[in-house]
Write a protein that holds these residues in place. Structure first.
Motif, PDB file in Angstrom:
ATOM      1  N   ILE A 111       0.851  -1.189   0.000  1.00  0.00           N
ATOM      2  CA  ILE A 111       0.000   0.000   0.000  1.00  0.00           C
ATOM      3  C   ILE A 111       0.888   1.241   0.000  1.00  0.00           C
ATOM      4  N   GLN A 112       0.514   2.222  -0.802  1.00  0.00           N
ATOM      5  CA  GLN A 112       1.204   3.506  -0.815  1.00  0.00           C
ATOM      6  C   GLN A 112       0.371   4.519  -0.044  1.00  0.00           C
ATOM      7  N   TYR A 113       1.009   5.232   0.882  1.00  0.00           N
ATOM      8  CA  TYR A 113       0.343   6.256   1.691  1.00  0.00           C
ATOM      9  C   TYR A 113       0.952   7.618   1.389  1.00  0.00           C
ATOM     10  N   GLN A 114       0.146   8.652   1.401  1.00  0.00           N
ATOM     11  CA  GLN A 114       0.683  10.002   1.344  1.00  0.00           C
ATOM     12  C   GLN A 114       1.191  10.346   2.733  1.00  0.00           C
ATOM     13  N   LEU A 115       2.369  10.951   2.801  1.00  0.00           N
ATOM     14  CA  LEU A 115       2.953  11.273   4.106  1.00  0.00           C
ATOM     15  C   LEU A 115       2.124  12.288   4.882  1.00  0.00           C
ATOM     16  N   ASP A 116       1.488  13.221   4.189  1.00  0.00           N
ATOM     17  CA  ASP A 116       0.720  14.255   4.883  1.00  0.00           C
ATOM     18  C   ASP A 116      -0.735  13.862   5.138  1.00  0.00           C
ATOM     19  N   ASP A 117      -1.155  12.697   4.627  1.00  0.00           N
ATOM     20  CA  ASP A 117      -2.526  12.244   4.840  1.00  0.00           C
ATOM     21  C   ASP A 117      -2.588  10.737   4.597  1.00  0.00           C
ATOM     22  N   GLU A 118      -2.427   9.952   5.665  1.00  0.00           N
ATOM     23  CA  GLU A 118      -2.374   8.498   5.511  1.00  0.00           C
ATOM     24  C   GLU A 118      -3.705   7.883   5.083  1.00  0.00           C
ATOM     25  N   LEU A 119      -4.779   8.678   5.082  1.00  0.00           N
ATOM     26  CA  LEU A 119      -6.046   8.170   4.569  1.00  0.00           C
ATOM     27  C   LEU A 119      -6.037   8.101   3.038  1.00  0.00           C
ATOM     28  N   LYS A 120      -5.137   8.863   2.418  1.00  0.00           N
ATOM     29  CA  LYS A 120      -4.989   8.803   0.962  1.00  0.00           C
ATOM     30  C   LYS A 120      -3.998   7.687   0.652  1.00  0.00           C
TER      31      LYS A 120
END
Length: 87
Positions: A68-77
């Motif tokens: 899974i890839q997560y955005q660092l500033d928003d782990e919900l993305k």
């Protein structure tokens, strides 16, 4: 002795999901996948081969265990990633 077969490895991320309808009115979800750039694939694959559980690329963190890839500033993305190899 046998020669080891050479494989090309690349990493992909799920770009989007689309809903498709077939003739029986069943819905299926089809994932559209995009390849990471060559330099990104090299970085991801190096971390994978070392046994790292994650790697950071710019503004994203890739969980190599759960793919899974997560955005660092928003782990919900988040989006799915996958590793593929071809001969």
């Amino acid at each position: 002795p046998t020669l080891m077969e050479k494989y090309t490895v690349y990493w992909c991320y799920q770009a989007e999901e689309t809903v498709c309808h077939d003739t029986a009115d069943d819905e299926t979800i089809s994932a559209s996948w995009s390849k990471y750039r060559d330099i990104e694939t090299d970085i991801i694959e190096e971390a994978y081969q070392k046994g790292d559980s994650f790697v950071v690329l710019g503004l994203v963190r890739i969980d190599l265990v759960n793919c899974i890839q997560y955005q660092l500033d928003d782990e919900l993305k988040q989006r799915r990633v996958k590793r593929e190899q071809k001969k």
